[in-house]
Design an enzyme around this catalytic site. Structure first.
Site, PDB file in Angstrom:
ATOM      1  CB  VAL B  20      -0.964  -0.008   1.208  1.00  0.00           C
ATOM      2  CG1 VAL B  20      -1.729   1.304   1.291  1.00  0.00           C
ATOM      3  CG2 VAL B  20      -1.924  -1.183   1.097  1.00  0.00           C
ATOM      4  N   GLY B 198      -2.643 -17.272  -4.104  1.00  0.00           N
ATOM      5  CA  GLY B 198      -2.328 -16.040  -3.383  1.00  0.00           C
ATOM      6  C   GLY B 198      -3.547 -15.300  -2.869  1.00  0.00           C
ATOM      7  CG  ASP B 212     -10.239  -9.130   7.260  1.00  0.00           C
ATOM      8  OD1 ASP B 212      -9.263  -8.369   7.380  1.00  0.00           O
ATOM      9  OD2 ASP B 212     -11.097  -9.003   6.360  1.00  0.00           O
ATOM     10  CE  LYS B 216     -11.494  -5.760   5.809  1.00  0.00           C
ATOM     11  NZ  LYS B 216     -11.424  -6.804   4.748  1.00  0.00           N
TER      12      LYS B 216
END
Lengths: 438, 438
Positions: B20, B198, B212, B216
């Site tokens: 990022v 991936g 996760d 959020k």
């Protein structure tokens, strides 16, 4: 104004009290306490200007709130913020300019005005250092304008494609359902049904011929690319020539037909293309799942990749929700003595429709005899249009050829169509449908 | 700082230079001219703090830009704005607090930190009168945080449902494609495939068990409702117990299975429910069309009706695009000496999972003999759980009963399941799947 409890009050003047105006008044009333808790601002409907004082309205207003004098409202020092909900170009344009000159931020849902006089109004807002916000002008309740203005204002946007007219999406959805259910999906009958249900106007021209979507596309292009684009710059074709048999062919090939507003910018030439036309959308594309009168806007950028915004494109409550979001924003900005801006707009270099490129679907009714396919494909080849899919349906007098081209230039495809019309073996050339490409 | 040409320069300090951070540096560089044209601000990467100075990086940095001293960066008066891209709770929390104290707006994509220490950080930003922006912390490149903070901040939001974890959506999509193609859609094999491609981490726990998505969801609840909700408040079930046969049953009944993060607020009690679990989504629902690793957030409000935001939930470039949008915003606000705020957060009244209501799908392997359906339905009835659909698949030793309930209380359904497990005629009780209701 600061009230007796020390709370800052934002006095809102509303021009117009139709569906949107009335829903906004209701929303301000029901949400005032929550807004005050979260922002410390008290929103208050101070005046509502209408043409007809005695009309029946769906909303309760305190005595003295209703007025017929819109001009005084926009200059009244006791009004902090103006919502324009009357529509059309004049007198809305004059009211907005006057309100800005008198230091009042303005919120509007007026796509016709912005698509024709946007640059003038945005400049007036910048000169006055006040907000001119217009979320509800494009795709009603969907916050696409804010996304483009703010979240994506640093993003190199390459293309925006939108289902931005609910009426036509409703009609195409019903036609498609009918065709897939074995019916013929007749356009005229479906339009009549939509009119009966209130999804289409008595005079449906603005919707079905793509004018409404074109105005929204012009606004999207302005916000996405910082370019001056007006409604008159937009190429548009509507849905009135879409047939059940085209829907059926599209379905068999893995597509559905949607009326899309498309704005694109070429990365190198910076040319902007703005157009509205029926489009073949691959069934797995997110836009394909947008049914009935819903709207959606699909944004492609170099970094963000693909984004889609989906929701209600029209209706009093969703539109009022977008207006209300803008009102709150403008109120907060007013307290902070700041304002948003589209920045400096540049003249758009428009790419003419003839120069745009797409894949095309074309159906031909032909005489079924040896050599026909050879003759037809020769015409494509002579104009440099290369064919990706060729199919024959039926044979004998009912034979039909369907082609999907590789990406080709509009002018070349149009020249191909003209020449095909002149061939003896071709009995009829169907409509041209553009296919979403990469 | 004003440069030699009279342009205001915003000097950005970046903490971390992973995917990022590197994509952001690239975006700032390629977009600097465009941004300057549109805003009059020059963005400049002044410093990038990393742990390992000698690591290979995908980005060219001028001499002296790279530093190991993150602590000095956040207090350096020559840095105007800080981007936190290191992740985790400490030292990120300390750096952000210090940067704010030193008058620097902060942009972060750190969901773990915000889901655990958000209230503290938002309050610190308000006290410092600086922006703390975090669009990229929820659903990567999708501007949902801004939509909730701004477009919808006056909207009475009732529910937000999101596909907010790309890994699990990828796995469920592949399992579903396999089942519909006649395969068995085995979870473990699909996970292994996702890892090889991936799309899933070597240790997939945080994704597949819903941690996760839970973080959020906590952030979404905070922004949507102004309530203090932390990751630990979120009920979560992952996808590791979803089977191909459940996907097949769901498909036959018109649903697909998605892992949703759901936040709801009761209009009357103001109780907030925040949970993550596999959910049966009707195929015609817009969330059903969200495939592969895409994310989407579906928002329901009293006025806006339904809205959906779709896009890339992860990846360096989409995430950097969201960070960049925040950086621009913060830079503009800094020049105007203003800042955004979540407003005053209140303590959340959390509704325990036992008290939530939904429709449920439940599959039972039973002995196929007279009276079994009667016995089983009697258990439902005794707990006040009413049945909307009951189906028997197969017979003899392979018999399976599938039920969909009407809306029922979780505690009652759990009590039903416990009692069913004790019945002699029930050989196995399958997983419980909640169904999206109105």
């Amino acid at each position: 104004m600061i009230d007796d409890n020390g709370v800052q009050v934002i006095r809102i003047g509303v021009l117009g009290c139709g569906n949107v105006g009335a829903a906004l008044v209701d929303l301000v009333r029901t949400q005032a306490d929550t807004v005050e808790q979260r922002t410390g601002l008290r929103l208050e409907i101070a005046q509502v200007a209408v043409r007809n004082m005695s009309a029946q309205r769906d909303v309760d207003l305190a005595d003295g709130v209703l007025t017929r004098d819109a001009q005084s409202l926009v200059t009244d020092p006791n009004i902090d913020l103006v919502v324009e909900a009357i529509g059309g170009i004049e007198p809305a344009r004059g009211y907005i300019l006057d309100a800005l000159k008198h230091g009042k931020p303005v919120v509007t849902a007026n796509k016709e005005l912005l698509a024709n006089c946007g640059a003038e109004l945005y400049a007036a807002a910048d000169a006055a250092e006040r907000d001119l916000l217009f979320e509800a002008a494009v795709a009603g309740g969907i916050p696409i304008v804010r996304a483009l203005r703010e979240s994506l204002h640093g993003e190199p946007i390459t293309r925006v494609m939108g289902i931005i007219n609910g009426t036509t999406n409703f009609i195409l959805t019903k036609m498609t359902d009918a065709v897939l259910g074995g019916g013929d999906g007749d356009y005229a009958a479906t339009l009549a049904e939509a009119q009966a249900l209130g999804y289409a106007e008595r005079d449906p021209t603005a919707d079905v011929e793509g004018y409404d979507a074109g105005a929204k596309a012009a606004i999207i292009a302005t916000v996405a690319f910082g370019a001056k684009v007006v409604a008159g710059d937009v190429y548009h074709e509507g849905i009135s020539r879409v047939s059940g048999s085209e829907i059926s062919i599209a379905d068999r090939l893995g597509y559905c037909i949607k009326l899309l507003g498309i704005v694109e910018r070429d990365a190198e030439s910076h040319e902007v293309s703005v157009r509205v036309h029926p489009t073949m959308v691959p069934k797995e594309h997110p836009l394909a799942s947008v049914r009935d009168s819903f709207n959606a806007v699909f944004v492609e950028g170099d970094f963000a990749d693909s984004l889609m915004f989906f929701g209600r494109g029209a209706g009093g409550a969703p539109t009022a929700s977008a207006v209300f979001g803008d009102v709150l924003d403008a109120a907060i900005n007013l307290r902070r003595e700041t304002h948003g801006s589209l920045g400096v707009l540049h003249e758009a270099k428009l790419r003419p429709i003839d120069e745009t490129e797409a894949e095309y679907l074309l159906g031909l009714d032909v005489v079924d005899e040896p050599g026909v396919l050879h003759a037809v494909t020769g015409v494509f080849a002579s104009h440099g249009v290369s064919i990706r899919v060729a199919e024959q349906e039926g044979n004998g007098p009912e034979a039909r050829l369907v082609f999907i081209t590789h990406s080709a230039r509009e002018a070349d495809v149009q020249a191909t169509v003209r020449e095909l019309r002149g061939l003896d073996v071709v009995r009829n050339v169907g409509g041209l449908l553009r296919v979403i490409g990469d």
